[in-house]
Design a protein around this motif. Sequence first.
Motif, PDB file in Angstrom:
ATOM      1  N   ALA A 159      46.687  36.689  53.665  1.00 36.00           N
ATOM      2  CA  ALA A 159      45.301  36.950  53.272  1.00 36.00           C
ATOM      3  C   ALA A 159      45.312  37.602  51.897  1.00 36.00           C
ATOM      4  O   ALA A 159      46.334  38.105  51.440  1.00 36.00           O
ATOM      5  CB  ALA A 159      44.602  37.849  54.283  1.00 36.00           C
ATOM      6  N   MET A 160      44.170  37.587  51.255  1.00 40.72           N
ATOM      7  CA  MET A 160      44.076  38.127  49.900  1.00 40.72           C
ATOM      8  C   MET A 160      42.727  38.803  49.696  1.00 40.72           C
ATOM      9  O   MET A 160      41.692  38.264  50.080  1.00 40.72           O
ATOM     10  CB  MET A 160      44.248  36.993  48.881  1.00 40.72           C
ATOM     11  N   GLN A 161      42.760  40.015  49.118  1.00 42.53           N
ATOM     12  CA  GLN A 161      41.538  40.743  48.780  1.00 42.53           C
ATOM     13  C   GLN A 161      41.298  40.581  47.285  1.00 42.53           C
ATOM     14  O   GLN A 161      42.105  41.026  46.467  1.00 42.53           O
ATOM     15  CB  GLN A 161      41.678  42.225  49.124  1.00 42.53           C
ATOM     16  N   ASP A 162      40.205  39.907  46.916  1.00 41.17           N
ATOM     17  CA  ASP A 162      39.859  39.699  45.512  1.00 41.17           C
ATOM     18  C   ASP A 162      39.000  40.882  45.050  1.00 41.17           C
ATOM     19  O   ASP A 162      37.846  41.017  45.449  1.00 41.17           O
ATOM     20  CB  ASP A 162      39.090  38.381  45.358  1.00 41.17           C
ATOM     21  N   GLU A 163      39.565  41.747  44.214  1.00 47.28           N
ATOM     22  CA  GLU A 163      38.851  42.951  43.802  1.00 47.28           C
ATOM     23  C   GLU A 163      37.690  42.641  42.860  1.00 47.28           C
ATOM     24  O   GLU A 163      36.683  43.341  42.859  1.00 47.28           O
ATOM     25  CB  GLU A 163      39.819  43.933  43.134  1.00 47.28           C
ATOM     26  N   LYS A 164      37.816  41.600  42.036  1.00 45.60           N
ATOM     27  CA  LYS A 164      36.755  41.266  41.093  1.00 45.60           C
ATOM     28  C   LYS A 164      35.612  40.532  41.762  1.00 45.60           C
ATOM     29  O   LYS A 164      34.446  40.755  41.443  1.00 45.60           O
ATOM     30  CB  LYS A 164      37.330  40.427  39.948  1.00 45.60           C
ATOM     31  N   GLU A 165      35.921  39.639  42.677  1.00 43.52           N
ATOM     32  CA  GLU A 165      34.890  38.877  43.380  1.00 43.52           C
ATOM     33  C   GLU A 165      35.164  38.963  44.875  1.00 43.52           C
ATOM     34  O   GLU A 165      35.812  38.088  45.446  1.00 43.52           O
ATOM     35  CB  GLU A 165      34.867  37.425  42.905  1.00 43.52           C
ATOM     36  N   PRO A 166      34.701  40.019  45.532  1.00 41.48           N
ATOM     37  CA  PRO A 166      35.048  40.274  46.927  1.00 41.48           C
ATOM     38  C   PRO A 166      34.731  39.110  47.865  1.00 41.48           C
ATOM     39  O   PRO A 166      35.432  38.918  48.859  1.00 41.48           O
ATOM     40  CB  PRO A 166      34.199  41.505  47.274  1.00 41.48           C
ATOM     41  N   THR A 182      43.043  43.264  55.133  1.00 42.70           N
ATOM     42  CA  THR A 182      41.805  42.645  55.611  1.00 42.70           C
ATOM     43  C   THR A 182      40.667  43.639  55.771  1.00 42.70           C
ATOM     44  O   THR A 182      39.544  43.255  56.086  1.00 42.70           O
ATOM     45  CB  THR A 182      42.067  41.923  56.947  1.00 42.70           C
ATOM     46  N   SER A 183      40.946  44.934  55.550  1.00 45.99           N
ATOM     47  CA  SER A 183      39.847  45.911  55.511  1.00 45.99           C
ATOM     48  C   SER A 183      39.995  46.829  54.309  1.00 45.99           C
ATOM     49  O   SER A 183      39.553  47.970  54.311  1.00 45.99           O
ATOM     50  CB  SER A 183      39.806  46.749  56.794  1.00 45.99           C
ATOM     51  N   ALA A 184      40.620  46.289  53.242  1.00 44.06           N
ATOM     52  CA  ALA A 184      40.923  47.128  52.075  1.00 44.06           C
ATOM     53  C   ALA A 184      39.688  47.445  51.254  1.00 44.06           C
ATOM     54  O   ALA A 184      39.610  48.482  50.616  1.00 44.06           O
ATOM     55  CB  ALA A 184      41.973  46.429  51.196  1.00 44.06           C
ATOM     56  N   GLY A 185      38.725  46.557  51.232  1.00 43.83           N
ATOM     57  CA  GLY A 185      37.506  46.825  50.480  1.00 43.83           C
ATOM     58  C   GLY A 185      37.728  46.774  48.975  1.00 43.83           C
ATOM     59  O   GLY A 185      38.764  46.331  48.483  1.00 43.83           O
ATOM     60  N   GLU A 186      36.703  47.248  48.232  1.00 44.18           N
ATOM     61  CA  GLU A 186      36.734  47.185  46.769  1.00 44.18           C
ATOM     62  C   GLU A 186      36.260  48.517  46.225  1.00 44.18           C
ATOM     63  O   GLU A 186      35.224  49.034  46.642  1.00 44.18           O
ATOM     64  CB  GLU A 186      35.828  46.036  46.310  1.00 44.18           C
TER      65      GLU A 186
END
Length: 1019
Positions: free
Chosen positions: A879-886, A921-925
């Motif tokens: 999985a991947m958390q996109d910080e710029k475009e959540p 998967t719950s890292a948020g931005e």
Amino acid sequence: MLLASLTDDDLQSLGDSCISRFEQGRDVSDIEQGLEVYKQLTQRPHIDQESFASRLQNLAHAFQLRFERTGTFSDIEEAISNNRKAVEATPSGNEHLVSRLTDLANTLALRFQRTGDVVDIDEAIATRRRAIDITPQRSANLQRLFKNLGISLQSRFQLRGELTDLESAIEAKKKAAGLISEGDHDDRPSILDSLANSYSILFESTSDMVALSEAISLHRQALDLTPSDHLNLSHFHNNLAASLFRRFERGRDLSDINQAIDFQRRVVQSTPSDHPGLSDELSNLGSYLQSRFERVEDLADLNEAISARQSALDRLSPGHPHRPSAMNSLALSFLTRSQQTNDLSDIDQAISLQEKAVDITPVDHKSFPGWLINLSSSFQERYQRTKNQTDIDKAIAHQERAIMLTPSGHADLIAYHSHLGNSFLFRVIQTGSLGDLEACMSHYKLVATQPIGDPNLKITAARYWASFSHQLYPSSSETIEAFDTVIRLLSLVAGLEQTIEQRHELLKDTPGLSELAAASACFVGRVDKAFEWLEHGRCLVWSQISQLRTPLQDLSLKHSDLARRLLETSTALERAGSRQLTNTSSATADEEAFSHIKLAKEWDNLLREVRGIPNFEHFLQPLPCSSLLQHLPPAGTIILISASNTHQDRCDAIALRPGLDKPIHIPLPSFSVDKGEQLRRDLICQLQFFGARSPDADTMQEGEIENRKPRRAPEEVIKSNNATKDILATLWTDLVKPILDGLSFSPKTSELPRIWWCTAGPLASLPVHAAGIYSKDAVKSNLFDYAVSSYTPTVAALTSRLKNPQKFPHHANGLLLVSQPDAPGQSSISGTTVEIDAIQKLAKKHGIKSLTLEGEKAGINPTLDNMKKFNSIHLACHAMQDEKEPLRSGFFLHDGRLDLSTIMQHNLPNANFAFLSACQTSAGEEQLSDEAVHLAAGMLAAGYRGVVATMWSIGDRYAPGVARDFYEYLLAGSLDGAEVDGSKASYALHYAIRKLQDKLEKSSERSLLAWAAYVHYGV
């Protein structure tokens, strides 16, 4: 001598030919020759009255054409004089009277554009109405007459600011558009473009996004109907650029400003160098370039803006009416550059230009108040650099004068009051004057409480108003009103007419407002208000999605048609909000945006209709504290934590327990925003040092993590290698233990109670659930010994699920297992196969229906299709958390990424439970810490009642064991054909983590990072 020898007919033909040739080639010598010919014709003896009137009309037209080409003011006065004589010489009932009235009105309108004299525009409007009144209903000229009337009404609106004029202008132009046949392409583009301009101005006055979308759509239609060699093409490009610029100012979408600049460049390039309109076109280009600079901070844009605006000013002769505007535009660019370079000479130059503009502008000119405001901004800027009180005093004086000269109800007043409030604030900081502070509050209150206006401007004013009111009158009703206004405006900043992605972008500019409000309420003992403001101000986008999915059973029983319309609109609106902004054509993007805005307006209209029905007055409105307390979990406690660095740097916990009629307030004096932010930074450094925040960390074995070189390892964080232990200990001693003590919690050996944590700010990125002291001699000193922890985005997110218990249809029972150990472009995750095999065996043992999608079968569409058929899902993949475009965060499957926006578009009515055995998967931005923008929240938004997720990367070594132990607990006691009991998920996770803790060294850094990543959300 030659002209005198020609007959009247020959002279007429020669004059007409000169005018025709001028209109083709724009050669001034042609119009001058035509003027001389027409003058000769009016001076011929023995002319009958009709011929005389006709010749005067022709002469007036020639003067008008030369004025439009050269800008010579005496020409427009001659044109008006001759048109007036032509009308006077034409008797009532004459077939040419309408044409002559129209020409007179046109020249009066042109002079008004130059001078701003209301007498001219009043006469122009009266003259146009007279022409319409005497025109037969089926006349082909009627559409042109209505269009011109609309233009003049619009001009008067821009002078006086009376909305009835603009509404009348739009109606007149609509009539004009309705009178044109579809095949009449010559006139249709011009009328569509003119109507578009009126809608664009309506948006400026009312902030009605529907009006702006209508404007852009009509501008594009006009361009589509216009040949590439048409004279008006440049004009249409100019108007479309202006409307796109307006939309950019509201939504900050770079594609809008990029298009505006591209269109405006075409306008400038296609305009002759000696054309009088080129100055305005250069000035517009400068405005757009400066706005893009302010968005992306590319100095090339600012330099080009200054160059364009300087060129615009240089092209205007002394005395030209547009010179003050050009001076102001250039001054604003100098002011912007001074903010980049700290060069006071740029501010001095700006002030010099603006003072000259004020000096040469009549006091009764429509732009005069605006010039005063611009000048005051420069004085404000210089004051902030030099602290010379004379500058701020001048700024205030100019702003007060501008407000005094502006009619009540004018659209610009809200901005003027905002400027004045800022100036009083600057002076308060230096003088400490209570009178200035109260004046400052008064102006901010006025801005914040206006029914129309830019929401971003209003919420900034509301924030200052509320903060200062709290300082002066903390217990007053006005302070409550002020913070209520702040929270209400938050939802307007990120309205439903925007996509979720756009709403998130806009909310980045308004962090911590609910925390500020709650801190103020706690300070004066209003814990009920603190709770309401936290609940209504956090997770706005999540709450909007939840509202669109509200069950409508009660409404359906009495008003089935209304409930159906509401459901259809909410479904379409949610789909529109979840769309991604892609590289589609401009026209397609505009159509999507326009449809979206209309849906939002229809939704608002339907809500008003529902709230007009008895017993539905508060339908989908923010609930008061008393209502929110009615549906709490029957066994458990919800804890909201609020930290603000504005009011004594305070932190407070608000606890909700079933059976109590008010929240419990627990002050946390040892914790603060700054401490939370430091802990967050320390944790990130530790995670990076141990590889738990790297893209491939979830595939690393334990030895790889041990030997991995850190990306960033500040000595102060890792020198003792105990940073994570210290972070969890601080969370325990300063945050969690005081809360447990305040609620009389004690460690238990039997079944533990539940706690739901509702956090924001830096705490949203910290493992509050893992707080504790982890050392060999520590006894019952961690949260795991006191309670089972879960998280919830908002209290309503939890209570709405408890209020509406879900009954899953038998056919939807079961567990979907998705395993993707080898996603294209990603490293292999060998543990997923072991993990899925263990779960399959447990499901079979307990008679739980299951389906496994693995490898090539685990694609996006098969996964989405089966998510509708199975009420529970286990995802074991990258999985991947996109910080710029959540919204583009997602799970990597065989054929691509299943992203958050796609998941949220699928309303899953049978959704029960999801286990996201993937990383972060719950890292948020960080910039949206008040919003729920991670994958776990996305699954909740899609309909799942509970979700297990991870806050950072998890090791492949331990994930299969955690999943096996989790399902062993969750499925224990299940009968054949039973559903997965998601309500036991939090206890199942607690059980699995306990087993992992027993296997690992209790206090090692690696051990803490291995198990503390796991979290549970929801029921």
